[in-house]
Design a protein around this motif. Structure first.
Motif, PDB file in Angstrom:
ATOM      1  N   ALA A  20       5.280   6.049   2.020  1.00  0.00           N
ATOM      2  CA  ALA A  20       5.642   6.444   0.658  1.00  0.00           C
ATOM      3  C   ALA A  20       5.852   7.942   0.520  1.00  0.00           C
ATOM      4  O   ALA A  20       6.655   8.395  -0.303  1.00  0.00           O
ATOM      5  CB  ALA A  20       4.564   5.978  -0.317  1.00  0.00           C
ATOM      6  N   ASP A  21       5.138   8.746   1.330  1.00  0.00           N
ATOM      7  CA  ASP A  21       5.247  10.204   1.211  1.00  0.00           C
ATOM      8  C   ASP A  21       6.236  10.807   2.203  1.00  0.00           C
ATOM      9  O   ASP A  21       6.294  12.022   2.362  1.00  0.00           O
ATOM     10  CB  ASP A  21       3.872  10.846   1.397  1.00  0.00           C
ATOM     11  CG  ASP A  21       3.228  10.452   2.730  1.00  0.00           C
ATOM     12  OD1 ASP A  21       3.784   9.583   3.432  1.00  0.00           O
ATOM     13  OD2 ASP A  21       2.161  11.018   3.047  1.00  0.00           O
ATOM     14  N   GLU A  22       7.030   9.958   2.883  1.00  0.00           N
ATOM     15  CA  GLU A  22       8.014  10.448   3.844  1.00  0.00           C
ATOM     16  C   GLU A  22       9.418  10.106   3.376  1.00  0.00           C
ATOM     17  O   GLU A  22       9.673   9.003   2.891  1.00  0.00           O
ATOM     18  CB  GLU A  22       7.771   9.831   5.230  1.00  0.00           C
ATOM     19  CG  GLU A  22       6.465  10.254   5.870  1.00  0.00           C
ATOM     20  CD  GLU A  22       6.298   9.651   7.259  1.00  0.00           C
ATOM     21  OE1 GLU A  22       7.220   8.927   7.693  1.00  0.00           O
ATOM     22  OE2 GLU A  22       5.251   9.900   7.879  1.00  0.00           O
ATOM     23  N   PRO A  23      10.362  11.052   3.515  1.00  0.00           N
ATOM     24  CA  PRO A  23      11.728  10.792   3.031  1.00  0.00           C
ATOM     25  C   PRO A  23      12.587   9.983   4.001  1.00  0.00           C
ATOM     26  O   PRO A  23      13.561   9.361   3.586  1.00  0.00           O
ATOM     27  CB  PRO A  23      12.298  12.203   2.853  1.00  0.00           C
ATOM     28  CG  PRO A  23      11.573  13.019   3.895  1.00  0.00           C
ATOM     29  CD  PRO A  23      10.189  12.450   3.979  1.00  0.00           C
ATOM     30  N   ASN A  24      12.255   9.995   5.284  1.00  0.00           N
ATOM     31  CA  ASN A  24      13.118   9.377   6.283  1.00  0.00           C
ATOM     32  C   ASN A  24      12.730   7.924   6.549  1.00  0.00           C
ATOM     33  O   ASN A  24      11.546   7.586   6.622  1.00  0.00           O
ATOM     34  CB  ASN A  24      13.059  10.170   7.597  1.00  0.00           C
ATOM     35  CG  ASN A  24      13.567  11.592   7.431  1.00  0.00           C
ATOM     36  OD1 ASN A  24      14.528  11.840   6.699  1.00  0.00           O
ATOM     37  ND2 ASN A  24      12.916  12.534   8.093  1.00  0.00           N
ATOM     38  N   TRP A  25      13.746   7.066   6.727  1.00  0.00           N
ATOM     39  CA  TRP A  25      13.553   5.651   6.996  1.00  0.00           C
ATOM     40  C   TRP A  25      13.647   5.375   8.489  1.00  0.00           C
ATOM     41  O   TRP A  25      14.489   5.925   9.183  1.00  0.00           O
ATOM     42  CB  TRP A  25      14.616   4.822   6.283  1.00  0.00           C
ATOM     43  CG  TRP A  25      14.548   4.848   4.787  1.00  0.00           C
ATOM     44  CD1 TRP A  25      15.089   5.779   3.959  1.00  0.00           C
ATOM     45  CD2 TRP A  25      13.905   3.884   3.942  1.00  0.00           C
ATOM     46  NE1 TRP A  25      14.836   5.476   2.653  1.00  0.00           N
ATOM     47  CE2 TRP A  25      14.112   4.310   2.606  1.00  0.00           C
ATOM     48  CE3 TRP A  25      13.192   2.717   4.186  1.00  0.00           C
ATOM     49  CZ2 TRP A  25      13.616   3.595   1.522  1.00  0.00           C
ATOM     50  CZ3 TRP A  25      12.709   1.994   3.105  1.00  0.00           C
ATOM     51  CH2 TRP A  25      12.911   2.434   1.794  1.00  0.00           C
ATOM     52  N   GLU A  26      12.770   4.468   8.970  1.00  0.00           N
ATOM     53  CA  GLU A  26      12.926   3.900  10.309  1.00  0.00           C
ATOM     54  C   GLU A  26      13.752   2.627  10.156  1.00  0.00           C
ATOM     55  O   GLU A  26      13.423   1.755   9.359  1.00  0.00           O
ATOM     56  CB  GLU A  26      11.568   3.570  10.921  1.00  0.00           C
ATOM     57  CG  GLU A  26      11.650   2.912  12.288  1.00  0.00           C
ATOM     58  CD  GLU A  26      10.293   2.495  12.813  1.00  0.00           C
ATOM     59  OE1 GLU A  26      10.252   1.743  13.810  1.00  0.00           O
ATOM     60  OE2 GLU A  26       9.279   2.905  12.213  1.00  0.00           O
ATOM     61  N   ASP A  60       0.840  -1.198   0.000  1.00  0.00           N
ATOM     62  CA  ASP A  60       0.000   0.000   0.000  1.00  0.00           C
ATOM     63  C   ASP A  60       0.874   1.246   0.000  1.00  0.00           C
ATOM     64  O   ASP A  60       1.615   1.476  -0.945  1.00  0.00           O
ATOM     65  CB  ASP A  60      -0.952  -0.027   1.199  1.00  0.00           C
ATOM     66  CG  ASP A  60      -1.887  -1.235   1.151  1.00  0.00           C
ATOM     67  OD1 ASP A  60      -2.266  -1.636   0.035  1.00  0.00           O
ATOM     68  OD2 ASP A  60      -2.210  -1.782   2.225  1.00  0.00           O
ATOM     69  N   ASP A  61       0.833   2.018   1.079  1.00  0.00           N
ATOM     70  CA  ASP A  61       1.618   3.256   1.122  1.00  0.00           C
ATOM     71  C   ASP A  61       2.901   3.103   1.938  1.00  0.00           C
ATOM     72  O   ASP A  61       3.518   4.093   2.330  1.00  0.00           O
ATOM     73  CB  ASP A  61       0.769   4.397   1.713  1.00  0.00           C
ATOM     74  CG  ASP A  61       0.288   4.074   3.130  1.00  0.00           C
ATOM     75  OD1 ASP A  61       0.410   2.903   3.543  1.00  0.00           O
ATOM     76  OD2 ASP A  61      -0.206   5.003   3.802  1.00  0.00           O
ATOM     77  N   GLN A  62       3.320   1.865   2.188  1.00  0.00           N
ATOM     78  CA  GLN A  62       4.533   1.629   2.978  1.00  0.00           C
ATOM     79  C   GLN A  62       5.619   0.999   2.115  1.00  0.00           C
ATOM     80  O   GLN A  62       5.344   0.156   1.271  1.00  0.00           O
ATOM     81  CB  GLN A  62       4.221   0.720   4.171  1.00  0.00           C
ATOM     82  CG  GLN A  62       5.417   0.490   5.096  1.00  0.00           C
ATOM     83  CD  GLN A  62       5.014  -0.155   6.397  1.00  0.00           C
ATOM     84  OE1 GLN A  62       4.270   0.418   7.187  1.00  0.00           O
ATOM     85  NE2 GLN A  62       5.493  -1.367   6.629  1.00  0.00           N
ATOM     86  N   ARG A  63       6.857   1.440   2.334  1.00  0.00           N
ATOM     87  CA  ARG A  63       8.010   0.913   1.617  1.00  0.00           C
ATOM     88  C   ARG A  63       8.956   0.267   2.614  1.00  0.00           C
ATOM     89  O   ARG A  63       9.201   0.807   3.686  1.00  0.00           O
ATOM     90  CB  ARG A  63       8.729   2.030   0.862  1.00  0.00           C
ATOM     91  CG  ARG A  63       7.849   2.805  -0.102  1.00  0.00           C
ATOM     92  CD  ARG A  63       7.438   1.932  -1.290  1.00  0.00           C
ATOM     93  NE  ARG A  63       6.606   2.684  -2.226  1.00  0.00           N
ATOM     94  CZ  ARG A  63       5.287   2.685  -2.214  1.00  0.00           C
ATOM     95  NH1 ARG A  63       4.633   1.988  -1.297  1.00  0.00           N
ATOM     96  NH2 ARG A  63       4.604   3.374  -3.101  1.00  0.00           N
TER      97      ARG A  63
END
Length: 286
Positions: free
Chosen positions: A122-128, A83-86
């Motif tokens: 998907a709309d956020e640049p930072n990774w956890e 969905d909206d998660q990478r």
């Protein structure tokens, strides 16, 4: 399930009915009454090296009694979207040591020495990001048919449990599974393999288990004593996602010695939700 997987499954059924004898005469290398964990098979009587890697479809053959084998993902990169998660995941030195207990049974461990998981919206640049030692799995394989390599058909079962040893880098709870792999020797250096895996995965967010099913079919050809090539169709389904996620997997295999195999390859996604994977690894038997 993809059309390719269905086609390969049909081939498995049709070829099984007319499977030929192996190209070279083979004899049973040992009698189960004579050899076990504490009475190893002589090295000059070892069977052909038949590891579970590099594909998803595993081998129905076990490690020879009293011998040790290790199968290693030197490096594996996995890209996933839901969905909206990478998500991005990679493993280094993901090892599976095995010990032959008897003619038909071996004991296995999955040891993820180092794993890194990254995820973001998907709309956020930072990774956890989480990294560290992953979840260890204990596996037991038993061969029911064809362990002596004289028959054109082999069948086994693998039961496993994965322990939550990886903390934030793991699933967060115990997982369980059963794999039933089969192999049909088609003659002329061709092998057709198929399996069905059922498993209970763990969802950290809901703290619940959910069912997953993974059927697969692989076709492998030995071009010569050194080089082989595998192509595989895999379908995945689980209770958390709608529909099947399908891939075609390819891997060249190099048999450098009777006891050492090197491979690399890729899982090529057939739909948007399927993981994309790239790997390199090896198998060593002692």
């Amino acid at each position: 399930m993809s059309r390719l997987l269905l086609l390969l499954a049909v081939l498995l059924g049709s070829f099984a009915g007319r499977a030929q004898s192996p190209d070279k005469p083979k004899t049973c290398p040992y009698d189960s009454a004579h050899f076990d964990l504490f009475h190893p098979v002589p090295r000059n009587q070892l069977r052909e090296l038949r590891p579970d890697r590099p594909g998803v479809t595993e081998s129905p053959f076990t490690v020879d009694a009293g011998h040790f084998q290790v199968e290693v993902d030197g490096f594996r990169l996995i890209n996933r979207r839901e969905d909206d998660q990478r998500e991005r995941e990679w493993h280094a030195a993901y090892a599976m040591p095995k010990l032959g207990l008897s003619r038909r049974t071996d004991l296995q461990l999955e040891v993820p020495v180092f794993a890194t998981q990254k995820q973001r919206q998907a709309d956020e640049p930072n990774w956890e990001q989480h990294r560290g030692f992953g979840d260890v799995a204990v596996r037991l394989k038993h061969n029911f048919i064809g362990d002596d390599e004289k028959q054109p058909f082999a069948l086994a079962a693998v039961g496993w449990v994965r322990l939550p040893t990886g903390g934030q880098a793991g699933a967060g709870g115990a997982e369980y599974g059963l794999i039933v792999p089969a192999d049909v020797n088609l003659g002329h250096h061709w092998d057709l393999e198929g399996q069905v895996e059922t498993k209970l995965n763990y969802d950290r967010e809901t703290s619940k288990h959910y069912l997953g099913v993974v059927p697969s079919v692989a076709l492998e050809h030995d071009f010569n004593d050194l080089f082989s090539f595998m192509v595989e169709g895999v379908a995945r389904w689980d209770e958390q996602r709608a529909g099947w996620r399908n891939s075609v997997n390819v891997a060249p295999i190099f048999n450098l010695t009777d006891n050492f195999q090197f491979d690399f390859g890729a899982h090529l996604a057939l739909n948007r939700e399927t993981d994309r994977e790239f790997f390199v690894g090896f198998t060593y038997r002692r």
